[in-house]
Design a protein around this motif. Structure first.
Motif, PDB file in Angstrom:
ATOM      1  N   ARG A  18       0.598  -1.119   0.195  1.00 20.03           N
ATOM      2  CA  ARG A  18       0.284  -0.083  -0.066  1.00 20.03           C
ATOM      3  C   ARG A  18       0.567   1.088  -0.028  1.00 20.03           C
ATOM      4  N   ALA A  20       0.322   5.111   1.437  1.00 22.75           N
ATOM      5  CA  ALA A  20      -0.703   6.376   1.326  1.00 22.75           C
ATOM      6  C   ALA A  20      -0.118   7.434   1.124  1.00 22.75           C
ATOM      7  N   ILE A  21      -1.060   8.445   0.563  1.00 22.91           N
ATOM      8  CA  ILE A  21      -0.958   8.764   0.269  1.00 22.91           C
ATOM      9  C   ILE A  21      -1.080  10.536   0.752  1.00 22.91           C
ATOM     10  N   LYS A  54      -5.637   8.997   0.129  1.00 24.33           N
ATOM     11  CA  LYS A  54      -5.720   8.325  -0.471  1.00 24.33           C
ATOM     12  C   LYS A  54      -4.574   6.365  -0.508  1.00 24.33           C
ATOM     13  N   ILE A  55      -5.693   6.093  -0.856  1.00 26.76           N
ATOM     14  CA  ILE A  55      -4.305   5.286  -0.554  1.00 26.76           C
ATOM     15  C   ILE A  55      -3.808   3.925  -2.010  1.00 26.76           C
ATOM     16  N   ILE A  56      -3.753   3.525  -2.671  1.00 26.84           N
ATOM     17  CA  ILE A  56      -3.088   2.911  -3.321  1.00 26.84           C
ATOM     18  C   ILE A  56      -2.461   1.765  -3.024  1.00 26.84           C
ATOM     19  N   GLU A  57      -3.674   0.623  -3.836  1.00 27.33           N
ATOM     20  CA  GLU A  57      -3.123  -1.476  -2.956  1.00 27.33           C
ATOM     21  C   GLU A  57      -2.902  -1.581  -4.181  1.00 27.33           C
ATOM     22  N   LEU A  58      -1.603  -2.072  -3.611  1.00 25.31           N
ATOM     23  CA  LEU A  58      -0.893  -2.514  -5.305  1.00 25.31           C
ATOM     24  C   LEU A  58      -0.692  -3.983  -4.929  1.00 25.31           C
ATOM     25  N   ASP A  59      -0.853  -4.806  -6.460  1.00 25.62           N
ATOM     26  CA  ASP A  59      -1.094  -5.478  -6.296  1.00 25.62           C
ATOM     27  C   ASP A  59       0.859  -6.274  -7.009  1.00 25.62           C
ATOM     28  N   LEU A  80       1.927   7.867  -8.564  1.00 18.07           N
ATOM     29  CA  LEU A  80       0.559   7.650  -7.801  1.00 18.07           C
ATOM     30  C   LEU A  80       0.889   9.442  -6.612  1.00 18.07           C
TER      31      LEU A  80
END
Lengths: 93, 93
Positions: A18, A20-21, A54-59, A80
């Protein structure tokens, strides 16, 4: 394997990381202010400040934690986050 | 006391609590897809999936962790999250 969307999980094939921005301290956050006002209207007391981020969750296919962290940092710098006004934080599993 | 915006911090006067709100699994996330596509265009490989969510960082007068958690859960149910399509998670200091 059951995985909730909110967890950072590492398994054999991929890794959830993740970013977190958040807006930097001092940058005006009207959306956060609107939430604070709405919470007050709904009767929630003692809310002294609200900031929205914002949360960007990356796989990721990468399974090495150090490499994954470095890659997500590069992603934040490149795309991002707007590093002029935002700070980011990479959360590993 | 210096506090970065990204930390959950408890001190004598207030408590920073975060609510992390993500779309539930199965709910279409076009914004996340757009990010995944953009990362590919920028040359980042091995990104198998991206989901975008929200962070709401609350500065609460409440200093009891249990009470603060319960209050933020009520806020999520009442305003912060759309529980039909979103799941939330309260992160205490």
């Amino acid at each position: 394997m059951t995985v909730t969307s909110s967890e950072c999980v590492e398994n054999g094939n991929s890794m959830k990381v993740r970013a977190a921005i958040m807006l930097k301290t001092g940058v005006l956050d009207p959306q956060g202010e609107a939430i604070r006002h709405a919470l007050g209207t709904l009767g929630f007391e003692g809310v002294e400040g609200v900031r929205q981020g914002k949360i960007i969750e990356l796989d990721l296919a990468e399974t090495d934690a150090k490499k994954a962290e470095a890659e997500v940092q590069r992603m934040c710098e490149a795309l991002l986050a707007n590093t002029v006004i935002e700070s980011y934080e990479v959360e590993l599993p």
